[in-house]
Each structure stands twice: as structure tokens, then as C-alpha cells.
Design a protein around this motif. Structure first.
Motif: not given
Lengths: 309, 510
Positions: A33, A163, A166, A170, A177-178, A182-183, A187, B74, B102, B105
Motif C-alpha cells: 500500500s 480491493a 486498489i 495506492v 489513485a487519489h 480512492y481514499s 486504504v 465518482k 481501477l 466504479d
């Protein structure tokens, strides 16, 4: 050398490898990660003292494992808060975490030195677990099987699930990714917590699986070996498995050498004891020379995530 | 038909800057709408708000007649807004398929996704192998991933942020074909660029921003490039002034069969590069990014040393074995592409940065001690002569904006009066006013007899600036030709070079 001895050696190797394998599997996910947590040794010690105290006070081994995992998570969250929320330097924070874990476990374990507890027994019924030959498959405690299952599970998670994809993304490029939405911090918190739980369980292996007592610094640098092993395995779970068993073999050789086990004692036991650490150094040098292995490293490893432009 | 997108009074404030000030415009279905402006004009901030990466402080976004709050990328994608970023948000170690997954959604099984990807690729002629690792792809191919990713969502509005800055002219044409096809199907396109001829060729409407404010909305086909540029910078554009009756002198920099070793996994080394630059000549090297430009600059500056002393000579003196410091003493100065961290140390003051490259040529170090007075004086001179916006020589290099830092770096080298100056991407990310100043300074330096090598991906810049052009492709340099004798098609073919041929070969038909 007879079959019995070989089986005994094999079982010892598997046992010695297990904490390293569990801790390294956790650290692999953390590093995938993009976070480098050098505090594995510290988290393991916190897990070890927690597991010891729970067994000493309640005799409940499985409760001890669960609480050791919880203690590992709690410790890892100190690291997570500092490095992820406050963007502190990961290397320095990880080292500090190890120092903290060492000190904290010594404090909590004061007065418990050399007080005996019972080991966690084999998972399978006695007919299988003590069978002269079948015990090579069934003679272990749940922790050993847990380690193996986790290796497969982590491989499957990283390779086959969304997952996992992702998480790799990250670690590979946090800014992208941001920007996709994605958080990154979320993550990474999850990964660090998983690494903490695994390190806690790895620590629990020491009083529950290896030596049924508490001793200060009883993890004896295995956390560092786990960190090195992740690099050694170039972030691949199954190479991790091979590497951990290799280290376990070397460490077991040391025990047999100490016990005056025939030809092995020709080499001083101090040298045997030093071998895993020497091997770690050699492996890290080799990895640094071989560039293709390092290209598998997560590109954002150890870099704080700073989303502002 | 209702408007696809309507912005009213959008305002966004950052600490110390008003990035967007009361901006209003609208986009019709199927319209290709240009968003034009210099760096820092607020284009990126504006589209980030449309795409939900940032939230406006004030103003309203109306989508298909409905007021909306775009809370996240999103949410934007859910509305049907797709975006292709200038800096690709790709993951190099992952495959094309994983990268696209990736960005989706909805959870689509990998096999179905692959089938849909192949379908979209075939439909728009965007060929790529979904299982290739991104790190092995060219920049043009990477952009295709981003486009395919956006198209899979069947967007009603596609935002393209400076999409052509890294493409060959042929790739640009292909991209325009795709965009025109999309627009014909009713997809609106918001096209961000500062390349005026592209906007004239592609767009139906242009909205021009300057300093965060909307300056004008116009029909680019009715405007000239010059009139749009002047609206963009808000002032008359200065032409490069060339001194009368210029003639080239003797060969000054001679490079012969210069090669570098392959160092990293994805580096492109240079292979037996030879060229000659005469005194007073500006020699341009065109090429798509990642074709050996970095290795060439390093080999010329001395960061990579050659095994062969004669591979680089200045006025006949061999430099090949010397390091950067020695080459600078002999009159060869260089400006690498990456300005922060390579050309300058962000955490150092401008004055200290001057010491780093000018210490020997201008005697800033005496017996191992830095003459900080001399460094300050020189830095002050650079700031004054190149109109660098900085508080003074003590300002941190990292505190300057990109364009200002570039002006400082160019000034620092040019005022050392090098006999050979090698620069990479001299005006990358620099606004038109500053770019014109840098170009003029290079022309002036050549006029006093220096030999100049300009490595750039910006063809317009090279066409305007250079006397002679060559093209680098996969580490090999094409024969040099006078700029005036080269057609844009010829340059484009050389830029695509061998690479274009192998690309078609690798692509897997759907």
C-alpha cells in the motif's frame, strides 16, 4: 540420521519460521500500500507480552491470540496516526515504534520473567498429531496453519480481488489513485492495521509456540528479519513462504549445533546464531544490485502522501 | 435542446490567490469547446470543479438543465462526465486492463470488461493489448488507455486536459479523429489547451481565461492565432527580434558518435549521435518524450561521461572525458528539463543556486570559501535582467513559480556567457510572455557567437527559434537540416520513426 530426527527437525523448522512468516505477510500488505513500517519488531513485542499475560492470567490461548492481534493493531495505529494523518517520516516513526514496543513490553512484563505458561497444543486430535509420520502434516498448532492460509489469502487478495488491486494502485501511484477517487489514507490505514494485527499474532507465537514464558526482547530481532524478508521476496507472497522457511532452517540448525548435534557443532554456535542476520545483509545487498527485483517494489514505498499540488 | 453544461458565477479561492473569479460559460451537446489560457489562468481549477475534485466557493453548475453539486469524481462519472488528465493517472506496474478496471466504479468481471474494452478500442481505432504493463507503453499509447477508460463510461461530456502536449503530429491527428467522431455522436468535449492552431482546427467555441477571469468566448475559426494569444496574455505579443545580416561562424560544438549505456529499466540511451553546431547557430532537437533526450542532455552536460574524449569537442578541444565542472570551465553550460531538483535546489536560496553552477566561471569561490557578495550581486543581476518575480537573491528557489524559476535558471546560465549552451525544454510550463523573453535571450546569446542546442518536444518553439533541426527517436538522431527546408510532415514522420512501425505491429486487433 534417522527418519524420526528428520521429522523432528522439520517440525522445529516450521515452528521457528511461523512468526517470521506471519509478520512478513502483514508487512508485505503494508508495503504494497506504499507504507514502510519498520516498527514490526516493536509491534511483535507488544503482541508477545499481551499473549503471555492473557495466557498467564486466563489460560485461554485463542483469546490470547485475538488480544495480541488487537494490541498489534493499537500499536500500529500510533504509527498510522503519525505517518498517515500527520505525514511524519515513516522510517523514523517506524524505528521509534520499535523502541517504544521494546520498552513498553519490558515494562508490562516486569516481574513475569521466566514464569511458565502452557504452549498452544496441536490443532488436530492426538492420533494424528502424535502419529510418528503423519505428525509432519498434522502435528502443528493452529498458528502454523494460520500462517500458511494467510500467505495464500494475501496472494489471492492482491492478485484476484478488486480491493487488492486498489491497494496495489495506492502503493504504486498515490496521487493517481487519489485523483481517480480512492481514499489513499483510508486504504493505508487499513493496510497498517492489518500489518499490526499480523505482527501482534507473530509476537504471540513466541510465548504460545516457541518458548512458554516471558523474556524481555524475546522476539530477538525476528521482526527485522521479517522486514528484510519482504524485500528478499520482492513483494511476492510465495517467495515469502520459501524465504521464511529458509530462515527457519538456519535458526533450527543453530539450536541443534548448540545441543551438540554431531557434525553441526563443528561450526561455533555463535556463527549459526549470526547466520540469519548475515543472510539478511547479503540478501539486501544482492537485491540492491539486481535492478529488476527492485522494480517490483511499490513505487510510492515510504513516501508520505501529500495531495495538495 | 437543453445545454449539456452551464456554469454560472463559479468562484474558487486559494490562500492568496483567486483561482476562478465569477466564471460563466456553457457547453452544448456535441460541441467541442476549448478552454484556453496560460498556465495559472485557472483552467485546471475550473475543470477540477466540474469533475468534482474540488468544490467551488460560489456559483452554480447546471447539468442537462438540472442544478447539481458534483461532490466527487465518482459523482461526476455518474452524471456522465469523463476526464483525461494531462499527467496520466496511470499505474506503471499494472497492466492496461488493471488500470482501466481501477477507473471503473461498477464492478465488472475482468472477462466482460476485457470484451468491452476491445469493443471500444475497435470502434474508435484505439488499438492496444490489454495485458501489457503500462511501463512498456509509449506516451501516446498511455493516453489511449485514459481515453478508453473514459469512453467505457459512455460519457456525455469528455474533459481533455492538454492532451496533445506529448504526442507526435500524426498522433494528434488520430486523436482529433476520435474526438470528432465522439462529438458527432453527441458527446460534448471540453478541450483544454494553449496550442492555438489545434484549437482553430478542432474546436467550435473557445472560452478564454486570464488570471482566473473569463476574458472572452469566441469562435476560434473566426479568430487568428495571434488575436487569441493576445486575449490570453492580455497584451500585445512580442516577436522574436533577430539581428540583421547574421552569419554562422566556424563549427564550435562537434559531437561525434556519442553513445550512452543503458542504465535503468525504462531509460532510453543515445546511440552514436553526431552533429555539429556552429558559432551563432541555434540547433534544435525535436522528438517525443522518452526517446533519449534525457540521456543526450546528461551526456552533453557531463553527468554521463563518455569513454571517448573526442566524442564531444568545443573549438577542437576534446571534452568527452571531463565532468560537468570541467566542461563548465571550458564554456559548456547546460539546463536540464527538470527545473526543481535537477537544475536548481528548491530548498536553497537563489544566491546559493547561482554558486552551484557559476562558481568557477565567475570566481565565486576563493580558496574554498564562498564569496557570497559576488553570488548575491550576480543573482540580483539575473533577477533584474530576466524580470524574475522574486523577493530577491535570498528567496528560496522552491518558492518561485515554475515560469519564474525557469527564467532564473536560464538567466543564470546565459549571463555566464557560455560558448556552448545546451537546454532541454526551455519554456515547458512557462507562460507565453516569459517564453518569449527566454526565446529572445537565446537568440541574443547566439548573436554574440555562442552555439546553442535546444532539446524540446514543442515543435512550434523549435520552428520559431532554430536555424537547424534534427529529430531524436529511440536514441538515434536524424541527419540535421535547415529549419526552413523541413516540412512538418517530415518532422512528424521522423518523430514517429521506427517506433510508429513497431507500435502497429504490437497492437492486438479486437
Amino acid at each position: 540420521m534417522n527418519l524420526d530426527l528428520l521429522i523432528a527437525i522439520f517440525i522445529t523448522v516450521v515452528g521457528a519460521s511461523t512468526p517470521i512468516l506471519i509478520a512478513a505477510t502483514g508487512e508485505l500488505v503494508v508495503e504494497k500500500s506504499g507504507v514502510l513500517n519498520l516498527g514490526v519488531e516493536g509491534m511483535m513485542l507488544v503482541g508477545a507480552i499481551t499473549a503471555f499475560l492473557v495466557v498467564f492470567l486466563t489460560g485461554q490461548h485463542y483469546l490470547a491470540i485475538v488480544l495480541a492481534a488487537g494490541a498489534g493493531i493499537a500499536t500500529s495505529m500510533i504509527f498510522g496516526f503519525l505517518t498517515l494523518s500527520l505525514s511524519a517520516n515513516q522510517t523514523a516513526t517506524g524505528l521509534a515504534l520499535t523502541i517504544f514496543g521494546t520498552g513498553f513490553s519490558a515494562l508490562a512484563g516486569q516481574g513475569y520473567s521466566a514464569r511458565p505458561v502452557t504452549l498452544l497444543g496441536p490443532l488436530f486430535p492426538a492420533e494424528l498429531a502424535t502419529h510418528p509420520v503423519l505428525r509432519i502434516l498434522f502435528g502443528y498448532s493452529a498458528l502454523v496453519y494460520f500462517a500458511l492460509i494467510m500467505v495464500v489469502a494475501v496472494w489471492w487478495f492482491l492478485k484476484k480481488t478488486r480491493a487488492g488491486l486498489i491497494l496495489r494502485a495506492v502503493g504504486e501511484n498515490d496521487l493517481s489513485a487519489h485523483s481517480i477517487g480512492y481514499s489513499v489514507i483510508g486504504v493505508r490505514y487499513a493496510a497498517v492495521a492489518f500489518g499490526g494485527a499480523m505482527a501482534g499474532i507473530a509476537g504471540a507465537c513466541f510465548p504460545l509456540l516457541l518458548t512458554p514464558q516471558w523474556a524481555e526482547r524475546m522476539t530477538a530481532g525476528r521482526g527485522w528479519i521479517a522486514v528484510a524478508l519482504v524485500v528478499f521476496a520482492s513483494w511476492r507472497p510465495f517467495r515469502l513462504l520459501a524465504g521464511a522457511y529458509l530462515f527457519g532452517l538456519v535458526m533450527t540448525m543453530e539450536l541443534y549445533a548448540k545441543a551438540g548435534g554431531g557434525p553441526l557443532s563443528a561450526i561455533p554456535s555463535e556463527l549459526w546464531a549470526a547466520l540469519p542476520y548475515l543472510a539478511t545483509v547479503v540478501v539486501l545487498v544482492l537485491i540492491s544490485i539486481r535492478r529488476d527485483a527492485s522494480t517490483n517494489a511499490p513505487a510510492c514505498l515510504g513516501r508520505p502522501f501529500l495531495p495538495s499540488n | 435542446m437543453p445545454l449539456r453544461l452551464q456554469l454560472t458565477g463559479i468562484t474558487k479561492r486559494f490562500p492568496g490567490v483567486l483561482a476562478n473569479d465569477n466564471v460563466s460559460f456553457s457547453v452544448k451537446p456535441g460541441e467541442i469547446h476549448a478552454l484556453l489560457g496560460e498556465n495559472g489562468a485557472g483552467k485546471s481549477t475550473l475543470v477540477k470543479m466540474i469533475y468534482g475534485i474540488m468544490q467551488p466557493d460560489a456559483g452554480e453548475i447546471v447539468w442537462d438543465g438540472q442544478p447539481v453539486v458534483v461532490s466527487s469524481p465518482k459523482a461526476a462519472r455518474k452524471l456522465g462526465i469523463g476526464m483525461v488528465f494531462q499527467h496520466f493517472s496511470l499505474f506503471e506496474a499494472l497492466t492496461v486492463l488493471e488500470n482501466i478496471a481501477l477507473g471503473m466504479d461498477a464492478k465488472i468481471p475482468a472477462r466482460d470488461l476485457e470484451a468491452r474494452i476491445r469493443q471500444v478500442m475497435a470502434q474508435y481505432g484505439l488499438l492496444l493489448d490489454p495485458h501489457r504493463t503500462v511501463a512498456t507503453l509509449s506516451v501516446g499509447e498511455r493516453q489511449r488507455i485514459e481515453i478508453v477508460r473514459a469512453l467505457l463510461l459512455e460519457p456525455k461530456l469528455l474533459i481533455m486536459d492538454e492532451p496533445t502536449s506529448v504526442l507526435t503530429p500524426q498522433e494528434v491527428e488520430q486523436l482529433f479523429d476520435v474526438l470528432r467522431r465522439l462529438a458527432a455522436q453527441g458527446c460534448s468535449i471540453l478541450y483544454i489547451s494553449h496550442k492555438l492552431h489545434e484549437i482553430k482546427a478542432l474546436c467550435d467555441t473557445a472560452t478564454i481565461l486570464r488570471g482566473g477571469r473569463l476574458v472572452d468566448t469566441c469562435d476560434p475559426k473566426q479568430e487568428t492565432s495571434r488575436s487569441m494569444a493576445e486575449k490570453m496574455i492580455g497584451a500585445g505579443l512580442k516577436d522574436i527580434v533577430r539581428p540583421e545580416g547574421r552569419s554562422m561562424g566556424e563549427p564550435k560544438l562537434v559531437v561525434s558518435r556519442l553513445s550512452t549505456a543503458k542504465t535503468g529499466h525504462f531509460d532510453v540511451p543515445v546511440n552514436k549521435v553526431s552533429f555539429t553546431v556552429r558559432a551563432g547557430e541555434i540547433f534544435g532537437i525535436a522528438g517525443v518524450a522518452g526517446n533519449g533526450q534525457n540521456a543526450l542532455l546528461d551526456a552533453l552536460s557531463g553527468e554521463i561521461r563518455s569513454d571517448d574524449a573526442e566524442s564531444i569537442t568545443i573549438d577542437g578541444f576534446p571534452l568527452g572525458l571531463l565532468d560537468t565542472t570541467e566542461r563548465r570551465k571550458r564554456g559548456l553550460c547546460a539546463v536540464p528539463e527538470e527545473r526543481n531538483g535537477h537544475a536548481a535546489v528548491g530548498e536553497f536560496s537563489l544566491s546559493d543556486n547561482s554558486v552551484l553552477t557559476a562558481r568557477d566561471r565567475l570566481g565565486m569561490v576563493v580558496m574554498g570559501l564562498i564569496n557570497s557578495g559576488a553570488a548575491r550581486t550576480y543573482t540580483g543581476k539575473v533577477i533584474a535582467e530576466f524580470a524574475v518575480k522574486a523577493l530577491g537573491p535570498a528567496s528560496m528557489a522552491g518558492s518561485l513559480s515554475g515560469g519564474n524559476l525557469q527564467k532564473y535558471i536560464m538567466g543564470r546560465e546565459i549571463l555566464q556567457k557560455p560558448s556552448v549552451l545546451v537546454v532541454s525544454q526551455p519554456t515547458w510550463g512557462v507562460d507565453a510572455g516569459a517564453a518569449a523573453a527566454i526565446h529572445q535571450a537565446l537568440v541574443d546569446l547566439a548573436a554574440v557567437g555562442s552555439a546553442i542546442v535546444v532539446i524540446s518536444q514543442d515543435l512550434d518553439e523549435l520552428r520559431a527559434l532554430c536555424d537547424t533541426l534534427a529529430v531524436i527517436n529511440l536514441g538515434q538522431l536524424s541527419p540535421a537540416k535547415p529549419n526552413a527546408e523541413m516540412s512538418i510532415e517530415e518532422i512528424g514522420l521522423l518523430m514517429g520513426g521506427v517506433h510508429g512501425a513497431t507500435e502497429a505491429h504490437d497492437a492486438v486487433p479486437a
